[in-house]
Scaffold this motif. Sequence first.
Motif, PDB file in Angstrom:
ATOM      1  N   GLN A  74       1.188   3.103   3.275  1.00 26.22           N
ATOM      2  CA  GLN A  74       1.667   2.342   4.419  1.00 26.22           C
ATOM      3  C   GLN A  74       2.651   3.087   5.336  1.00 26.22           C
ATOM      4  OE1 GLN A  74       4.959   0.634   4.399  1.00 26.22           O
ATOM      5  NE2 GLN A  74       4.604  -0.029   6.504  1.00 26.22           N
TER       6      GLN A  74
ATOM      7  N   CYS B 276       0.659   5.306   7.551  1.00 24.25           N
ATOM      8  CA  CYS B 276      -0.627   4.815   8.043  1.00 24.25           C
ATOM      9  C   CYS B 276      -0.516   4.371   9.497  1.00 24.25           C
ATOM     10  CB  CYS B 276      -1.098   3.649   7.185  1.00 24.25           C
ATOM     11  SG  CYS B 276      -2.710   3.040   7.704  1.00 24.25           S
TER      12      CYS B 276
ATOM     13  N   CYS C 105       0.223  -4.954   4.642  1.00 26.53           N
ATOM     14  CA  CYS C 105       0.208  -3.685   3.911  1.00 26.53           C
ATOM     15  C   CYS C 105       1.544  -3.431   3.214  1.00 26.53           C
ATOM     16  CB  CYS C 105      -0.080  -2.529   4.856  1.00 26.53           C
ATOM     17  SG  CYS C 105      -1.651  -2.699   5.705  1.00 26.53           S
TER      18      CYS C 105
ATOM     19  N   CYS D 211       0.848  -1.196   0.000  1.00 20.98           N
ATOM     20  CA  CYS D 211       0.000   0.000   0.000  1.00 20.98           C
ATOM     21  C   CYS D 211       0.882   1.245   0.000  1.00 20.98           C
ATOM     22  CB  CYS D 211      -0.893  -0.015   1.236  1.00 20.98           C
ATOM     23  SG  CYS D 211      -1.847   1.488   1.423  1.00 20.98           S
TER      24      CYS D 211
ATOM     25  N   CYS E 221      -8.197  -0.279   0.664  1.00 19.98           N
ATOM     26  CA  CYS E 221      -7.505  -0.505   1.933  1.00 19.98           C
ATOM     27  C   CYS E 221      -7.688  -1.943   2.361  1.00 19.98           C
ATOM     28  CB  CYS E 221      -8.041   0.444   3.013  1.00 19.98           C
ATOM     29  SG  CYS E 221      -7.385   0.089   4.648  1.00 19.98           S
ATOM     30  N   LEU E 222      -6.609  -2.586   2.734  1.00 23.88           N
ATOM     31  CA  LEU E 222      -6.660  -3.996   3.119  1.00 23.88           C
ATOM     32  C   LEU E 222      -7.505  -4.214   4.367  1.00 23.88           C
ATOM     33  CD1 LEU E 222      -2.952  -5.040   2.535  1.00 23.88           C
ATOM     34  CD2 LEU E 222      -4.934  -5.538   1.088  1.00 23.88           C
TER      35      LEU E 222
HETATM   36  S1  SF4 Z   1      -4.363  -0.150   6.586  1.00 29.29           S
HETATM   37 FE1  SF4 Z   1      -5.125   0.335   4.579  1.00 29.29          FE
HETATM   38  S2  SF4 Z   1      -4.366   2.378   4.176  1.00 29.29           S
HETATM   39 FE2  SF4 Z   1      -3.222   1.617   5.931  1.00 29.29          FE
HETATM   40  S3  SF4 Z   1      -1.412   0.768   5.002  1.00 29.29           S
HETATM   41 FE3  SF4 Z   1      -2.867  -0.924   5.171  1.00 29.29          FE
HETATM   42  S4  SF4 Z   1      -3.922  -0.940   3.218  1.00 29.29           S
HETATM   43 FE4  SF4 Z   1      -2.855   1.004   3.341  1.00 29.29          FE
END
Ligand code: SF4
Lengths: 616, 304
Positions: free
Chosen positions: A288, A291, A298, A285, A315-316
């Motif tokens: 990441q 985040c 991620c 991501c 988003c995972l």
């Molecule tokens: S939680 Fe969602 S937004 Fe945050 S890094 Fe993982 S995939 Fe990306």
Amino acid sequence: MALLEVRDLSVTYSPRDSAAVRAVDRVSFEVHDGEFVGLLGESGCGKSTLGNAVLRLLDRPAAITGGTIRFDGQDVTTTPEDDLRSLRWVDLSTVFQSSMNSLNPVITVRRQFADTFEAHSDALGNDLDVDARATELLEMVSLDRSVLSRFPHELSGGMKQRVALALALALEPRFVLLDEPTTGLDVVVQRDILDRLRVLQARLGFAVLFISHDLGTVMELADRVMVMYAGEIVEDQPAAEMVTRHLHPYSAGLLGSYADPRDQVVEVEFIPGRPPDLSQPHAGCLFQPRCPVAVDACRTVHPELLPASLGQVRCLLVEQSGDARVVLEKAAELRRRDQVFAAGLSERADAEPVLVVDGVSKVYKTRRGLNTTLTQAVDDVSFALRPGQVTALVGQSGSGKTTIARILTGVERPTAGSVRFKDEPVDHLGRGALRKYRRHVQLVFQDPFSALNPTRTVAYALSRPLRNHLGLTGAEARARAAELLETVGLSPADQYLDKLPHQLSGGQRQRVVIARALAPEPEVVVADEPISMLDVSIRAEIIALLDQLVRDRGIAMLYITHDLLSARLLADEVMVLNQGVMVERGPTLDVIAEAKDPYTRKLLAAIPRPGARDIA
Amino acid sequence: MTTTPETIDTEALRVTALDADASSRLPGWFVILWRNGKCRVGMLMLAAFIVIAVLAPVIAPYGPRLDEFGASEGPSAAHWLGTTARGEDVFSQLIYGARTSLIVGLVAGVLSTLIAMAVGLTAGYLRGVVDEVLSFFINLGLVVPVLPLMIVLAGYAPVKGLGLIIIVITVTGWAYGARIKRAQIITLRTRDYITAAKFAGDSTARIIAFEIVPNMISLIVVGFMGAALGAIGAEAGLAFLGLGDPQTVSWGTMLNQASLGGALTTGQWAWLVAPGLALALLITSFTLMNFGIDALSNPHLRED
Ligand code: SF4
Ligand SMILES: Nc1ncnc2c1ncn2[C@@H]1O[C@H](COP(=O)(O)OP(=O)(O)O)[C@@H](O)[C@H]1O
Ligand SMILES: [Mg+2]
């Protein structure tokens, strides 16, 4: 069928001297007839590139490298430039932030309208009454017809931007791209233009793609909001949904920068870090590294944009968990620990003032030919600045805020009254004395892009005050410059010392500007709208930095602003200026909560309140 | 598309140049110029002229004023372009003539750029009375008809020679550049970073030299090129009118002597055409280089 259909659109910048940048990466979306769609994201996330690509306005080294754009069923991805011309303006038009500066300076507003009509006479017919139609258009954007006979330089920025909007609507387009159309204008003016725009859009029924980094405004205006991060759409939801039930951690972070300054306790969040370098490949991501709720997966799995709630999210976590909101609430908790800046009820300690302004007035004489006009810029203003405290100065453009700053710093001499720095009068200093005085009084500028010489490195910028005011040279100055950079959060400093300003982001530049102001160890700092040119998402960070510096170093700060939220967060005391007269002053919360002056009320009304449209 | 010098975004330009600097060992402005096809041709042409001028004694078969050959001969193996009415080798004169043109261009270009900078920067930075007085002289310099003034100055001056020509050209040619530099500094001096430098305690001289001038490099280069080109043309014109020093070997004097020496009546086309052609080529090289300078100031024209 949607009016605009974008499928898997990719745009790549391939500059000759550096690696290619995937500014837009497989983006798909639709805009329906009459729909108002907002496109949000920090600077550099690819919003403008996407907007320009949709209108086929990309210039070298940018090029569409994949996907299709359909307008009204017609594929325009590869339409030759000549055929596009008839489509543009008639069906598709646009207003940019810089549109106001692209009006032709040597012809009147009437002529600009006439030229636009003439260029598209096939769409309009030849027997159009230019004046009547132009007047009608100007009225739509709340401008008087007298504007017709004026030249662009005779109009204010806000008026020029209204003219640009009227011109964009001149041929009744079906789709209008608005790329930060009001950024850089006075907040109240911004508000006026945007309110007007929304009314027009509802009446004329054109579709809008509204690009902005100012999420509050977008949420309030748009039907649907798309959030873009690092060249990808990460969330797409109806506006009301986005306000209350956004799902992506990035959207949550952006929303955190809003608060009502009238609340007893005000908190704003910020997302530390910057968007990733898109010339490098990234697994996982893209959000990441910033985040707060990232999990192991991620780092390796790149999430897809999948349906969620009433829209789509990338988003995972949202993918995996049944109730993503719970996750987000946890994220908010996590963030609150170190990425929140809060202002509660501050108690004012009455320290001895360092700078006292006593009954200061300023009258400007302007000579135009034989006539001399007098302008009373500042009228009998008195106040004091105390160490460790921030005094906010609020007022409309032209109300005399900057004149006061200039008088304080000795750039301008007052017509009447006095300014005393530690009991020394400083209102009529000579050259040499002024230079010495400036060691103690420094400025932080509004525009981080013009406050640093584009051809000088950070180390040079910082070394000058160190050498001139403190007598540091060579390695000593460099070491101190590095310390200063660390103080303002640019760490490790070695990475920044030899950079040129354009290699830094807006927020980083503003930190350098602040570091330079701190270099001579001043007692007084005047900050003239230091955050108004910055992305909303990093404003809170700079406010937090200023706050910490003021308290730690016992600096007395005059904070000039339009933005009551930041005044509330930073200032101990607020003064409101109207046409050179101080009309309100007092502890910040009192002034803001019980605003009496009409201008203060207007400012309060101009603060965007995400979701307000649905409540009202 | 040409960009008027007044609208050049000199700061952005300087930054691009600094960037290009970082990516190669050559100076950034050079890299950008070199990438423009037309400009590259112009630069190569100018380089050729410079080589010819420097190596003139090697390239030219005879001395330029050596008059021991038959008068007014047509082209031959010994004299590629024939000989003059006084029996000098035309080809050798042509080669040495490049020296004169380039020296005049260089020296007059440098002098008028220096004057233009001094006047323009002072007027634009200090404003007020100083500006009004200097602007008066700039405007005077702009409205005075240059050609007649040149002719009068050159005609009545007690001495003749290259120095005089250079002075005449400088005196008449600085005003335009000064006006442009004044306009540029007026926009630059209100930048926040200038105010910041004042707050950092820097002196006015330092601010001009370290904060402003680096952002005007491109404008200065453009101004220099324009002045040099004007000087080369003016020297040729004055010499052609017979106002130069007849002892100096230049393309202008060659043209002058060719027409006086009856090149037309004797059918010596080469004598008449060669200096004109050389001059045209030199001017063309400057014009081609101007495309590159436009590209410098307008990113859209850059060959990325
Ligand atoms: S939680 Fe969602 S937004 Fe945050 S890094 Fe993982 S995939 Fe990306
Ligand atoms: N001329 C250019 N050359 C190379 N990269 C560029 C150029 N212009 C923009 N970019 C890159 O493209 C990305 C998207 O920029 P942009 O569309 O302007 O974003 P936004 O409008 O969201 O601020 C950024 O990473 C930016 O650095
Ligand atoms: Mg943008």
